[in-house]
Design an enzyme around this catalytic site. Structure first.
Site, PDB file in Angstrom:
ATOM      1  N   HIS A  35       0.845  -1.202   0.000  1.00 42.57           N
ATOM      2  CA  HIS A  35       0.000   0.000   0.000  1.00 42.57           C
ATOM      3  C   HIS A  35       0.874   1.243   0.000  1.00 42.57           C
ATOM      4  O   HIS A  35       0.736   2.136   0.837  1.00 42.57           O
ATOM      5  CB  HIS A  35      -0.945  -0.004   1.208  1.00 42.57           C
ATOM      6  CG  HIS A  35      -2.219  -0.741   0.930  1.00 42.57           C
ATOM      7  ND1 HIS A  35      -2.291  -2.106   0.947  1.00 42.57           N
ATOM      8  CD2 HIS A  35      -3.469  -0.315   0.605  1.00 42.57           C
ATOM      9  CE1 HIS A  35      -3.529  -2.482   0.641  1.00 42.57           C
ATOM     10  NE2 HIS A  35      -4.266  -1.420   0.426  1.00 42.57           N
ATOM     11  N   ASP A  44      -5.972  -3.510   3.953  1.00 40.83           N
ATOM     12  CA  ASP A  44      -7.231  -4.136   3.523  1.00 40.83           C
ATOM     13  C   ASP A  44      -7.825  -5.052   4.595  1.00 40.83           C
ATOM     14  O   ASP A  44      -8.984  -5.475   4.480  1.00 40.83           O
ATOM     15  CB  ASP A  44      -7.025  -4.928   2.220  1.00 40.83           C
ATOM     16  CG  ASP A  44      -6.691  -4.017   1.046  1.00 40.83           C
ATOM     17  OD1 ASP A  44      -6.682  -2.788   1.208  1.00 40.83           O
ATOM     18  OD2 ASP A  44      -6.428  -4.554  -0.053  1.00 40.83           O
ATOM     19  N   GLU A 181      -8.059   5.232   1.621  1.00 41.29           N
ATOM     20  CA  GLU A 181      -7.399   4.257   2.504  1.00 41.29           C
ATOM     21  C   GLU A 181      -6.425   4.939   3.463  1.00 41.29           C
ATOM     22  O   GLU A 181      -6.345   4.574   4.645  1.00 41.29           O
ATOM     23  CB  GLU A 181      -6.673   3.198   1.679  1.00 41.29           C
ATOM     24  CG  GLU A 181      -7.626   2.243   0.975  1.00 41.29           C
ATOM     25  CD  GLU A 181      -6.914   1.084   0.306  1.00 41.29           C
ATOM     26  OE1 GLU A 181      -7.374  -0.060   0.475  1.00 41.29           O
ATOM     27  OE2 GLU A 181      -5.893   1.307  -0.385  1.00 41.29           O
TER      28      GLU A 181
END
Ligand code: ZN
Ligand code: MN
Length: 261
Positions: A35, A44, A181
């Protein structure tokens, strides 16, 4: 005994009692995937687990252990295989694990199950896993289980997206390791985010097709598919609030459950 929504932290008689009383069971499904240079690889997993735990506490629900591995990362949605670190499952494996976990829950009497996905590539393997579970268990029982499936970003209100992206939303596929995110991680696990380490080599300009057997040079080398600029814990809280409210509302609508507050 501690008060917890975490299924695996309870003794079996407590779980049996809660399932018999109609507690909804949340199943977070994630991935261990790059990420960007600025975040941990468990994004996630952290994001769906957190929203499930907050919602479950408001609903008297349980949260099953999250699946920490996901369907193999794809260049246009997660960066793909070019990054060291990502741990991939094949689609058939994800489907088989979902099938087996759901059929176990069905056997134990769970009637209200909410599968909350945090990894884009998992969508269709999870759908297939749910179908396989019903193939195995039977789907024509009057009092049989109901399974709801969604991705954690599905419940964010359009007004919130407009507030976060006043210059236009790049779309959820390109949001990998980007503002949504990163902001949610800044709220939930700030120690796993180092914005100073973020590099700005996006947003990715992908072709309209996928290429296999050759590298996808359009993937930004940072692993961030859009941009991290503008991420904040405040925006993360807006996203979490929308998602938790949405989960509570869907349990009220689908299962007739009353939230505790
Ligand atoms: Zn992600
Ligand atoms: Mn992912």
């Amino acid at each position: 005994m501690i008060e917890t929504v975490r299924y695996a932290e309870l003794p079996w008689p407590v779980v049996a009692e809660r399932l018999a009383a109609g507690a909804p069971v949340f199943l977070p499904v994630g991935a261990t995937e790059q990420h960007g240079r600025h975040m941990a690889m468990n994004v996630d997993v952290v994001l769906p687990s957190a929203v499930c735990e907050i919602a479950a506490a408001r609903l008297g629900g349980l949260v099953a252990p999250a699946l920490p591995f996901g369907m193999r990362s794809q260049p246009k949605t997660g960066g793909g295989r070019g990054f060291p670190g990502t741990l991939d499952l094949s689609a058939a494996t994800v489907s088989a694990v979902i099938r087996d976990v759901l059929t176990s829950l069905f056997r134990h009497g769970a009637k209200r199950i909410v599968v909350v996905n945090g990894h884009y590539e998992n969508i269709w393997p999870i759908v297939e896993g749910i179908e396989l579970a019903f193939d195995a268990f039977g789907r024509d029982r009057a009092d049989g289980p109901v399974v709801i499936r969604l991705d954690h970003w599905d419940l964010v209100r359009p007004e919130t997206i407009d507030r976060i992206f006043p210059d236009g939303y790049p779309g959820i596929e390109l949001e990998h390791a980007s503002v949504i995110e990163t902001s949610m991680m800044m709220t939930l696990r700030p120690e796993l985010v180092d914005l100073a380490a973020a590099t700005h080599d996006g947003p990715a300009q992908f072709q309209r097709y996928e290429r296999y057997g050759a590298p996808t040079p359009e993937v930004p080398s940072s692993g961030v598919l859009s941009l991290t600029e503008g991420s904040s814990a405040e925006k993360g809280q807006w996203l979490i609030d929308d998602t938790v409210d949405g989960l509570v509302a869907l349990c009220a609508r689908e299962f007739g459950l009353e939230p505790r507050k």
